[in-house]
Design a protein around this motif. Sequence first.
Motif, PDB file in Angstrom:
ATOM      1  N   GLN A 122     -12.822  49.217  34.634  1.00  7.84           N
ATOM      2  CA  GLN A 122     -11.602  48.427  34.555  1.00  7.84           C
ATOM      3  C   GLN A 122     -10.539  48.936  35.536  1.00  7.84           C
ATOM      4  OE1 GLN A 122     -14.096  47.876  32.085  1.00  7.84           O
ATOM      5  NE2 GLN A 122     -13.017  49.339  30.838  1.00  7.84           N
ATOM      6  N   LEU A 123     -10.507  50.225  35.765  1.00  5.52           N
ATOM      7  CA  LEU A 123      -9.470  50.791  36.627  1.00  5.52           C
ATOM      8  C   LEU A 123      -9.573  50.339  38.074  1.00  5.52           C
ATOM      9  CD1 LEU A 123      -8.775  54.409  35.381  1.00  5.52           C
ATOM     10  CD2 LEU A 123      -7.297  52.409  35.306  1.00  5.52           C
ATOM     11  N   ALA A 124     -10.762  50.059  38.556  1.00  6.48           N
ATOM     12  CA  ALA A 124     -10.897  49.591  39.932  1.00  6.48           C
ATOM     13  C   ALA A 124     -10.121  48.290  40.124  1.00  6.48           C
ATOM     14  CB  ALA A 124     -12.373  49.401  40.302  1.00  6.48           C
ATOM     15  N   ARG A 125     -10.219  47.388  39.183  1.00  8.59           N
ATOM     16  CA  ARG A 125      -9.481  46.115  39.261  1.00  8.59           C
ATOM     17  C   ARG A 125      -7.977  46.375  39.183  1.00  8.59           C
ATOM     18  NH1 ARG A 125     -10.909  40.853  40.256  1.00  8.59           N
ATOM     19  NH2 ARG A 125     -12.878  41.510  39.395  1.00  8.59           N
ATOM     20  N   VAL A 126      -7.554  47.224  38.282  1.00  8.32           N
ATOM     21  CA  VAL A 126      -6.136  47.517  38.106  1.00  8.32           C
ATOM     22  C   VAL A 126      -5.556  48.130  39.377  1.00  8.32           C
ATOM     23  CG1 VAL A 126      -4.481  48.913  36.797  1.00  8.32           C
ATOM     24  CG2 VAL A 126      -6.338  47.721  35.603  1.00  8.32           C
ATOM     25  N   HIS A 127      -6.251  49.091  39.958  1.00 10.68           N
ATOM     26  CA  HIS A 127      -5.764  49.709  41.191  1.00 10.68           C
ATOM     27  C   HIS A 127      -5.715  48.685  42.331  1.00 10.68           C
ATOM     28  CE1 HIS A 127      -5.339  53.847  39.929  1.00 10.68           C
ATOM     29  NE2 HIS A 127      -6.475  53.740  39.266  1.00 10.68           N
ATOM     30  N   TRP A 128      -6.716  47.828  42.417  1.00 14.10           N
ATOM     31  CA  TRP A 128      -6.735  46.805  43.464  1.00 14.10           C
ATOM     32  C   TRP A 128      -5.567  45.836  43.282  1.00 14.10           C
ATOM     33  CZ3 TRP A 128      -7.341  41.469  43.624  1.00 14.10           C
ATOM     34  CH2 TRP A 128      -7.543  40.935  44.901  1.00 14.10           C
ATOM     35  N   LEU A 129      -5.331  45.381  42.052  1.00 11.84           N
ATOM     36  CA  LEU A 129      -4.221  44.464  41.798  1.00 11.84           C
ATOM     37  C   LEU A 129      -2.881  45.112  42.133  1.00 11.84           C
ATOM     38  CD1 LEU A 129      -5.421  42.852  38.457  1.00 11.84           C
ATOM     39  CD2 LEU A 129      -5.079  41.653  40.626  1.00 11.84           C
ATOM     40  N   ALA A 130      -2.709  46.359  41.730  1.00  8.96           N
ATOM     41  CA  ALA A 130      -1.455  47.055  42.040  1.00  8.96           C
ATOM     42  C   ALA A 130      -1.234  47.132  43.551  1.00  8.96           C
ATOM     43  CB  ALA A 130      -1.470  48.453  41.422  1.00  8.96           C
TER      44      ALA A 130
END
Length: 168
Positions: A144-152
């Motif tokens: 899940q963190l990969a998506r969150v970091h990409w969105l940020a």
Amino acid sequence: MRTLLSLADIDQGEVDFEAVIRSPDVLARVLLVLPDLVWWASDGEEHGSSEAGDNPAECLPIRVFDWGRPLDRAEPFIASLGSDPAAVRWDLDAWPEVPEAGLDAIPQKYAYLTLTVNSRDLYQHEPSPDHTVHVHARDRNGDQLARVHWLAAQVGGRFTGRVELAPL
């Protein structure tokens, strides 16, 4: 939020509202946005509710749990709140695949964005003078963190929060 929403698939999306409304002025503004507001008295439904046809102004403070609204209601609702706490959740169709970032598509069941207004947490228990963005993204690969970091990164920011499991 607009930039984050532009990255999501929202063709069939909708928005949900949860709030605590304390003042007659905020209530009047919210009712202009959502005239058929779903609510009940903070003291419990027996003290007043929209289902019973009660006047919300006579039952303040009230709790709002109003779901499945058109996306265009979100910004006017947020603008109407003043300092009252709320959570506005965009139910997305999906987080799309981003091959160049190694991200698979995330289906509707696990794709949400929540803005907590005047609150840090999803349930309006942690008051705050500003707003917090919560990204809901359950990836089948467990990252899940990969998506969150990409969105940020797409909005010129960085992930600064904490990872939580939230019941949906």
